[in-house]
Design a protein around this motif. Structure first.
Motif, short mmCIF file in Angstrom:
data_model
loop_
_atom_site.label_atom_id
_atom_site.label_comp_id
_atom_site.label_asym_id
_atom_site.label_seq_id
_atom_site.Cartn_x
_atom_site.Cartn_y
_atom_site.Cartn_z
N LYS A 20 44.66 38.23 44.02
CA LYS A 20 44.70 38.98 42.76
C LYS A 20 44.03 38.20 41.64
O LYS A 20 43.27 38.76 40.84
N LYS A 21 44.28 36.90 41.58
CA LYS A 21 43.66 36.05 40.56
C LYS A 21 42.14 36.04 40.69
O LYS A 21 41.41 36.10 39.70
N LEU A 22 41.65 35.98 41.92
CA LEU A 22 40.20 35.99 42.16
C LEU A 22 39.58 37.32 41.74
O LEU A 22 38.50 37.35 41.14
N LEU A 23 40.27 38.43 42.02
CA LEU A 23 39.75 39.74 41.63
C LEU A 23 39.73 39.88 40.10
O LEU A 23 38.75 40.39 39.54
N GLU A 24 40.78 39.44 39.45
CA GLU A 24 40.84 39.51 37.99
C GLU A 24 39.76 38.62 37.36
O GLU A 24 39.10 39.02 36.40
N ALA A 25 39.58 37.44 37.93
CA ALA A 25 38.55 36.52 37.43
C ALA A 25 37.16 37.10 37.69
O ALA A 25 36.25 36.97 36.86
N GLY A 26 37.00 37.74 38.84
CA GLY A 26 35.73 38.35 39.16
C GLY A 26 35.38 39.46 38.19
O GLY A 26 34.24 39.53 37.70
N LYS A 27 36.33 40.31 37.90
CA LYS A 27 36.08 41.40 36.96
C LYS A 27 35.68 40.84 35.59
O LYS A 27 34.74 41.33 34.95
N GLU A 28 36.37 39.82 35.16
CA GLU A 28 36.07 39.19 33.88
C GLU A 28 34.65 38.60 33.89
O GLU A 28 33.88 38.79 32.93
#
Length: 205
Positions: A20-28
């Motif tokens: 989840k952290k990687l996906l959120e960071a990716g979107k950012e």
């Protein structure tokens, strides 16, 4: 009620949180830099994870972006799945108009991410292929609604549901990109009125 995630082992819970952290960071990272300029290094840094850890979940930035794109498209698919059981042409017209407005409004609401999607489709063969599959999913769903209308003597029986659905989706997609990218000189209301009028009057008897 116990949350289903609480039933997972601590290791699996940690894995879900990391993903989840990687996906959120990716979107950012994608929103800040665009698809082409965003890097997996930026994403890893934002997520505060190690290189090895990141590659356990995603093989590259394209892989990560496809998950983000599919999550976004699922919001659009919820609109496509709104029950469609009209009993008259007028009711069908109203339902179709409602769906188109929701579809285009969501695209405008998510325009920043949609612009990245458009960029990614033009750069990554993998994402282009994923977009093709997303299109086909929508077209299949539209075909079901057209078949319903034909079976209930509302729509012209001599038209091919798949071909009509394909043309209808492509028309919506074209205007969606125009609105997202602020191209063209027509308002959403004008687009919806003309698009739905042509489609409904051509399909429904």
């Amino acid at each position: 009620m116990t949350n289903s995630i609480d039933k997972l082992s601590p290791r699996k819970q940690q894995a879900l949180q990391t993903r989840k952290k990687l996906l959120e960071a990716g979107k950012e990272a994608f929103l800040e830099n665009g698809f082409q300029k965003a890097t997996i290094s930026q994403i890893i840094k934002k997520a505060n994870t190690g290189y090895g850890t990141a590659y356990v979940y995603f093989k590259n930035k394209d892989d990560l972006f496809m998950i983000l794109m599919e999550d976004l498209m699922n919001q659009f698919y919820e609109i496509a799945e709104i029950p469609f059981k009209p009993q008259s042409k007028d009711e069908a017209f109203d339902l179709i108009q409602k769906q188109v407005r929701l579809f285009l409004s969501l695209a405008v609401k998510e325009k920043n991410m949609m612009i990245i999607v458009k960029e990614a489709i033009g750069i990554s063969p993998e994402i282009d292929q994923a977009w093709y599959k997303i299109r086909e999913r929508f077209i299949d769903r539209i075909s079901i609604d057209i078949k319903y209308a034909q079976e209930n003597s509302l729509a012209r029986a001599n038209l091919d549901p798949s071909l009509v659905a394909r043309g209808w989706f492509y028309s919506n997609e074209m205007f969606m990109w125009e609105l997202v990218q602020n191209e063209g000189s027509f308002s959403m209301d004008e687009i919806i009125h003309n698009l739905v009028s042509i489609y409904a009057n051509g399909l429904y008897e």
